[in-house]
Motif scaffolding. Structure first.
Motif, PDB file in Angstrom:
ATOM      1  N   LEU A 231       1.153  -1.187   0.052  1.00  0.00           N
ATOM      2  CA  LEU A 231      -0.148  -0.151   0.110  1.00  0.00           C
ATOM      3  C   LEU A 231       0.209   1.392   0.066  1.00  0.00           C
ATOM      4  N   ILE A 232       1.784   1.457   0.800  1.00  0.00           N
ATOM      5  CA  ILE A 232       2.596   2.100   0.788  1.00  0.00           C
ATOM      6  C   ILE A 232       3.534   2.745  -0.504  1.00  0.00           C
ATOM      7  N   LEU A 233       3.799   1.474  -0.789  1.00  0.00           N
ATOM      8  CA  LEU A 233       4.974   1.952  -2.376  1.00  0.00           C
ATOM      9  C   LEU A 233       3.951   2.073  -3.330  1.00  0.00           C
ATOM     10  N   GLY A 234       2.458   1.648  -3.020  1.00  0.00           N
ATOM     11  CA  GLY A 234       1.376   1.551  -4.373  1.00  0.00           C
ATOM     12  C   GLY A 234       1.009   3.446  -4.280  1.00  0.00           C
ATOM     13  N   SER A 235       0.746   4.075  -3.132  1.00  0.00           N
ATOM     14  CA  SER A 235       0.201   5.525  -2.831  1.00  0.00           C
ATOM     15  C   SER A 235       2.327   5.569  -3.927  1.00  0.00           C
ATOM     16  N   VAL A 236       3.209   5.589  -3.497  1.00  0.00           N
ATOM     17  CA  VAL A 236       4.567   6.751  -4.252  1.00  0.00           C
ATOM     18  C   VAL A 236       3.992   6.451  -5.587  1.00  0.00           C
ATOM     19  N   SER A 237       3.893   5.232  -6.043  1.00  0.00           N
ATOM     20  CA  SER A 237       3.374   4.922  -7.279  1.00  0.00           C
ATOM     21  C   SER A 237       2.708   5.926  -8.528  1.00  0.00           C
ATOM     22  N   GLN A 238       1.009   5.660  -7.233  1.00  0.00           N
ATOM     23  CA  GLN A 238       0.270   6.512  -7.790  1.00  0.00           C
ATOM     24  C   GLN A 238      -0.244   7.565  -7.464  1.00  0.00           C
ATOM     25  N   ALA A 239       0.644   7.990  -6.829  1.00  0.00           N
ATOM     26  CA  ALA A 239       0.656   9.755  -6.629  1.00  0.00           C
ATOM     27  C   ALA A 239       1.589  10.214  -7.998  1.00  0.00           C
ATOM     28  N   ALA A 240       3.359   9.529  -8.322  1.00  0.00           N
ATOM     29  CA  ALA A 240       3.551   9.890  -9.016  1.00  0.00           C
ATOM     30  C   ALA A 240       3.158  10.307 -10.730  1.00  0.00           C
ATOM     31  N   VAL A 241       2.470   8.682 -10.639  1.00  0.00           N
ATOM     32  CA  VAL A 241       2.030   8.950 -12.360  1.00  0.00           C
ATOM     33  C   VAL A 241       0.898   9.743 -12.136  1.00  0.00           C
ATOM     34  N   ASN A 242       0.395  10.372 -11.576  1.00  0.00           N
ATOM     35  CA  ASN A 242      -0.897  11.161 -11.408  1.00  0.00           C
ATOM     36  C   ASN A 242      -0.082  12.038 -11.468  1.00  0.00           C
ATOM     37  N   ARG A 243       0.973  12.421 -11.285  1.00  0.00           N
ATOM     38  CA  ARG A 243       1.266  13.890 -10.641  1.00  0.00           C
ATOM     39  C   ARG A 243       1.841  14.142 -11.973  1.00  0.00           C
ATOM     40  N   ALA A 244       2.603  13.560 -12.959  1.00  0.00           N
ATOM     41  CA  ALA A 244       3.271  13.771 -14.273  1.00  0.00           C
ATOM     42  C   ALA A 244       2.181  14.422 -15.087  1.00  0.00           C
ATOM     43  N   ILE A 245       0.716  14.016 -14.872  1.00  0.00           N
ATOM     44  CA  ILE A 245      -0.783  14.081 -15.728  1.00  0.00           C
ATOM     45  C   ILE A 245      -0.570  16.174 -15.076  1.00  0.00           C
ATOM     46  N   VAL A 246      -1.483  16.139 -14.028  1.00  0.00           N
ATOM     47  CA  VAL A 246      -2.236  16.723 -13.283  1.00  0.00           C
ATOM     48  C   VAL A 246      -1.153  18.046 -13.147  1.00  0.00           C
ATOM     49  N   ARG A 247      -0.539  17.693 -12.441  1.00  0.00           N
ATOM     50  CA  ARG A 247       1.062  19.283 -12.259  1.00  0.00           C
ATOM     51  C   ARG A 247       2.640  18.465 -12.769  1.00  0.00           C
ATOM     52  N   PRO A 248       2.352  18.768 -14.241  1.00  0.00           N
ATOM     53  CA  PRO A 248       3.862  18.067 -14.717  1.00  0.00           C
ATOM     54  C   PRO A 248       4.912  18.505 -14.536  1.00  0.00           C
ATOM     55  N   ALA A 249       4.663  20.314 -14.438  1.00  0.00           N
ATOM     56  CA  ALA A 249       6.213  20.812 -14.025  1.00  0.00           C
ATOM     57  C   ALA A 249       6.967  20.755 -13.033  1.00  0.00           C
ATOM     58  N   GLU A 250       6.782  19.765 -12.163  1.00  0.00           N
ATOM     59  CA  GLU A 250       6.880  18.973 -10.966  1.00  0.00           C
ATOM     60  C   GLU A 250       7.415  17.808 -11.376  1.00  0.00           C
ATOM     61  N   SER A 251       8.717  17.851 -12.068  1.00  0.00           N
ATOM     62  CA  SER A 251       9.285  16.746 -12.668  1.00  0.00           C
ATOM     63  C   SER A 251      10.216  15.801 -12.298  1.00  0.00           C
ATOM     64  N   ALA A 252      10.461  16.891 -10.980  1.00  0.00           N
ATOM     65  CA  ALA A 252      12.116  16.248 -10.395  1.00  0.00           C
ATOM     66  C   ALA A 252      12.268  14.824  -9.978  1.00  0.00           C
ATOM     67  N   PHE A 253      12.157  13.783 -10.050  1.00  0.00           N
ATOM     68  CA  PHE A 253      13.538  12.907  -9.052  1.00  0.00           C
ATOM     69  C   PHE A 253      11.948  12.019 -10.291  1.00  0.00           C
ATOM     70  N   GLY A 254      11.154  12.219 -11.282  1.00  0.00           N
ATOM     71  CA  GLY A 254      10.621  11.592 -11.882  1.00  0.00           C
ATOM     72  C   GLY A 254       9.522  11.139 -11.380  1.00  0.00           C
TER      73      GLY A 254
END
Length: 316
Positions: free
Chosen positions: A85-108
């Motif tokens: 669950l913890i690692l999944g939350s990191v992954s889900q947040a990163a993928v969604n951040r890439a689309i809804v907040r694309p400027a925050e691209s540091a560290f993938g």
């Protein structure tokens, strides 16, 4: 509100073209996740598999063997579930951040902060609603129908069996309907930096079929990508193992010899599994973030960044 299900379904491929470094970092992340999971729960998993194998080959299990099996199972789940669950939350947040907040691209787009905490809360809520809630409902409904079939006479049993089949189909449709209606909960949570479990319900009103078609198309593309990569993987595993004829020799080896012999294969499988996981995340998760942008009118992600930013958080 411009929302194209087909365009949204291909968002993962556009992301891979736009931010290949993010995909590469996700591959490294998933490889690290696999190593961490094996380190944390590898012993419990091996014990569970051994106990399960003993049950399969030992004839009729005793009460003590069943208790040992349940103990091994819950020990394994107790370790793997929170880590997942913890690692999944990191992954889900990163993928969604890439689309809804694309400027925050540091560290993938990978972070470890309040976004991930909120995603974890939403994930747990969805698990309770779709898992525990529907599980209890299914148990009550189908338990009652099963009891009715058992008490019915021979003439009514076929009719009640048809009723149970119809109820099963209706129940599956209900689960799919609720899951689709809540499918934008995590994109909303990441985009607006707040826990938003039921906001998705209103946003998806009137768009069920579009979102369902988008999901199915993304799922089919995910299967195609996984199949193609698996075809590539098979000959590489073959050469890493030294040819299939050498695999028979594993039966005569000691455990540590097997570990050393299979190390190249394990490394290859780890790398390809990480690649597949990263691409699956991009293909399966990004369509919902793209759908959120379209349905909310934030089609360029800019409005999402207008939300006041939080204090800096630990970055992964």
């Amino acid at each position: 509100m411009a929302f194209s299900p087909t365009d949204a379904a291909f968002e993962g491929f556009r992301l891979a073209r736009r931010a290949p470094m993010a995909i590469f970092l996700w591959v490294l992340f998933y490889a690290l996740v696999t190593v961490v999971v094996l380190a944390v729960a590898g012993g419990a998993m091996a014990n569970f598999m051994q106990v399960a194998q003993n049950l399969e080959t030992g004839g009729e299990p005793t009460d003590a063997e069943i208790m040992a099996f349940m103990s091994a199972y819950f020990s394994f789940i107790g370790l793997i579930l929170p880590v997942g669950l913890i690692l999944g939350s990191v992954s889900q947040a990163a993928v969604n951040r890439a689309i809804v907040r694309p400027a925050e691209s540091a560290f993938g787009y990978l972070r470890l902060g309040m976004d991930e905490v909120r995603v974890l809360v939403v994930q747990l809520a969805l698990v309770i609603i779709l898992g525990l809630g529907f599980g209890l409902l299914a148990g009550a409904v189908f338990g009652a129908l099963g009891a009715a079939i058992g008490m019915a006479g021979e003439g009514m049993a076929p009719i009640l069996s048809l009723v149970m089949l119809a109820a099963l189909i209706a129940f599956a449709c209900l689960v799919v309907w609720v899951a689709v209606r809540l499918s934008l909960a995590i994109p909303i949570t990441v985009a607006e930096r707040r826990i938003a479990i039921f906001d998705s319900w209103g946003m998806t009103r009137g768009h069920f079929w579009s979102l369902l078609g988008m999901t199915l198309l993304a799922f089919v593309m995910c299967i195609v990508v996984q199949t193609l990569l698996s075809i590539i993987l098979m000959p590489i595993v073959y050469f890493a193992a030294g040819g299939f004829e050498n695999l028979a020799a594993l039966q005569t080896m000691e455990p540590m010899e097997i570990v050393r012999a299979m190390a190249p294969v394990a490394i290859v499988i780890l790398i390809f599994s990480a690649i597949i996981s990263a691409l699956q995340a991009a293909i399966l998760y990004t369509p919902f973030a793209a759908a959120y942008l379209g349905l909310s009118g934030r089609d360029d992600g800019g409005a999402a960044t207008s939300v006041p930013t939080e204090p800096s958080t630990a970055e992964l």
